[in-house]
Design a protein around this motif. Sequence first.
Motif, PDB file in Angstrom:
ATOM      1  N   LYS A  82       0.811  -1.212   0.000  1.00 46.87           N
ATOM      2  CA  LYS A  82       0.000   0.000   0.000  1.00 46.87           C
ATOM      3  C   LYS A  82       0.854   1.275   0.000  1.00 46.87           C
ATOM      4  N   GLU A 115      -7.888   0.981  -2.995  1.00 45.09           N
ATOM      5  CA  GLU A 115      -8.511   2.291  -3.191  1.00 45.09           C
ATOM      6  C   GLU A 115      -9.974   2.124  -3.585  1.00 45.09           C
ATOM      7  N   LEU A 164     -17.322   3.958   4.580  1.00 41.51           N
ATOM      8  CA  LEU A 164     -16.158   4.584   3.952  1.00 41.51           C
ATOM      9  C   LEU A 164     -15.157   5.041   5.013  1.00 41.51           C
ATOM     10  N   PHE A 165     -15.677   5.550   6.133  1.00 37.23           N
ATOM     11  CA  PHE A 165     -14.798   5.966   7.223  1.00 37.23           C
ATOM     12  C   PHE A 165     -14.049   4.763   7.792  1.00 37.23           C
ATOM     13  N   CYS A 197     -13.283   2.072   6.197  1.00 36.59           N
ATOM     14  CA  CYS A 197     -12.267   1.680   5.205  1.00 36.59           C
ATOM     15  C   CYS A 197     -11.059   2.610   5.285  1.00 36.59           C
ATOM     16  N   LYS A 198     -11.344   3.904   5.458  1.00 30.37           N
ATOM     17  CA  LYS A 198     -10.277   4.910   5.496  1.00 30.37           C
ATOM     18  C   LYS A 198      -9.317   4.661   6.643  1.00 30.37           C
ATOM     19  N   ILE A 199      -9.840   4.396   7.834  1.00 30.30           N
ATOM     20  CA  ILE A 199      -8.968   4.216   8.998  1.00 30.30           C
ATOM     21  C   ILE A 199      -8.229   2.879   8.955  1.00 30.30           C
ATOM     22  N   ARG A 200      -8.608   2.010   8.024  1.00 37.28           N
ATOM     23  CA  ARG A 200      -7.882   0.749   7.833  1.00 37.28           C
ATOM     24  C   ARG A 200      -6.872   0.839   6.696  1.00 37.28           C
ATOM     25  N   ILE A 223      -7.320   2.074   3.557  1.00 34.71           N
ATOM     26  CA  ILE A 223      -7.814   2.048   2.175  1.00 34.71           C
ATOM     27  C   ILE A 223      -8.055   3.486   1.721  1.00 34.71           C
ATOM     28  N   GLU A 224      -7.491   3.831   0.589  1.00 31.88           N
ATOM     29  CA  GLU A 224      -7.612   5.202   0.089  1.00 31.88           C
ATOM     30  C   GLU A 224      -9.010   5.439  -0.479  1.00 31.88           C
ATOM     31  N   ILE A 225      -9.625   6.564  -0.129  1.00 33.96           N
ATOM     32  CA  ILE A 225     -10.947   6.935  -0.637  1.00 33.96           C
ATOM     33  C   ILE A 225     -10.769   8.130  -1.566  1.00 33.96           C
ATOM     34  N   THR A 226     -11.217   7.976  -2.815  1.00 27.73           N
ATOM     35  CA  THR A 226     -10.974   9.006  -3.827  1.00 27.73           C
ATOM     36  C   THR A 226     -12.274   9.363  -4.538  1.00 27.73           C
TER      37      THR A 226
END
Length: 467
Positions: free
Chosen positions: A75, A210, A227-228, A230-233, A235-238
Amino acid sequence: MSNTKFGNLSTGSKSLVIIELVIFAGAFLLTYSLNRYFKLVNHQELASNFVAIYAIIYALIIQLSSLALGLYNTKLRESYRGLVRRILMSVAIAFFIVTFLNPFYPNGGLATELLALSALLSFILVSISRYFMLKVDLFGLNKRKVLVLGAGERASIIEKRMRRDVDRQGFSMHGFVVMDGDSENGIVNENRIVLDGALVTYAIEHEIDEIVVASDERRNNLPVDELFACKIRGIEITEILDFIERETGQIAVNLIYPSWVIYSNGFASSNHLRNTLDWLFNASIAFVLFLVTWPVMLITAILIKLDEGFKAPIFYFQERVGLDGQAFKIYKFRSMRVDAEKNGAQMAQKDDDRTTTIGKFIRKYRIDELPQVYNVMRGDMGFVGPRPERPEFVQKLIKTIPYYNERHNVKPGLTGWAQLKYPYGSTEEDSLEKLKYDLYYIKHRSFMLDLLILIRTVEIVLFGKGR
């Protein structure tokens, strides 16, 4: 530092660990062997079997340092320069650890200078190997596994714009998640996914790097909590606009909404020093260009006269729209017939039948643009920027194409990002496509981007790739 463990690494990362283990150990053995022949450093000779053990320990210490700095993390999204900095840091840390342990080895270990040479060679060899691995993406370390949230009309831009493998060099597409409110005119050929569980669970199970948010209906429809999570784990959120901008080098004008412009860095230049020095730099380069190319311009003027008669005009003067919508006169060598616009203003087209014999040649090699160095010296234009359009076309395009007026936030240029990426256009659709590239340039304009455009333009001129 990263908390990555070897057991959690992907197959590609584990392969990279083994290859670099061999490189580090090989660098140590090579340094030791060369020193035996050239006597660069004086030290106590070690038993041959112990040298191999020392090389493996040395390599493992650098590997542990590299692992701690995230160099085997799939990552990790670093530029090559960032990777080199991490490699240098990991080798430096390992060197100090090995130097600390060195006195505890038989015969007092090796000379510190020899360990320093081994570390230097290790750094050079791994930096070179990483460069080629990134170029060919040997282990997929440079590719992100992408999941798109949405399978409707917005998401279909990815399917339409990025169909080929060459368009997906930076990522692999896992699939498109079907969302409530998605248009039926959406994804056709890609993998459509209907989730029957939590998004975060699915993303972790399939090692998604991502998530691209591209749903058609967003109001009270986005799984914000998911999504939050996923973000804190990691994973990029775009947002899809940012994703398309990053991967294609253009801004999807038809997808822009006001809040994206508000929260992005916008299209107006905030680099005041650059704006202040802009004219001085461009005028100086224009003067140098004039000194170099005046013989070419003189020959061009003579050829135009010979081609169409001595009464035919050499130059073509035309009103164009520049910075902040101000009109100015542009100067070009005339490449079209004198009566080219007897039926009114028309956009230039590929293989335009209004072009003269000499005009085809000078357009192909961009020689017709050379008189515009005068516009650059006057401050009407820069070397790099959106190509200026005629007021008649601008008035119409501003009404029909959203955000078209934003291209007037910078000075127009002799060459530009859109000219490199898109051929001559004669329709409103072509203007929209060129605007996508123009807005990308305005948003990301920098000295390095300008330099890239100028280098590519030189290639076009020298090899006659003008479009």
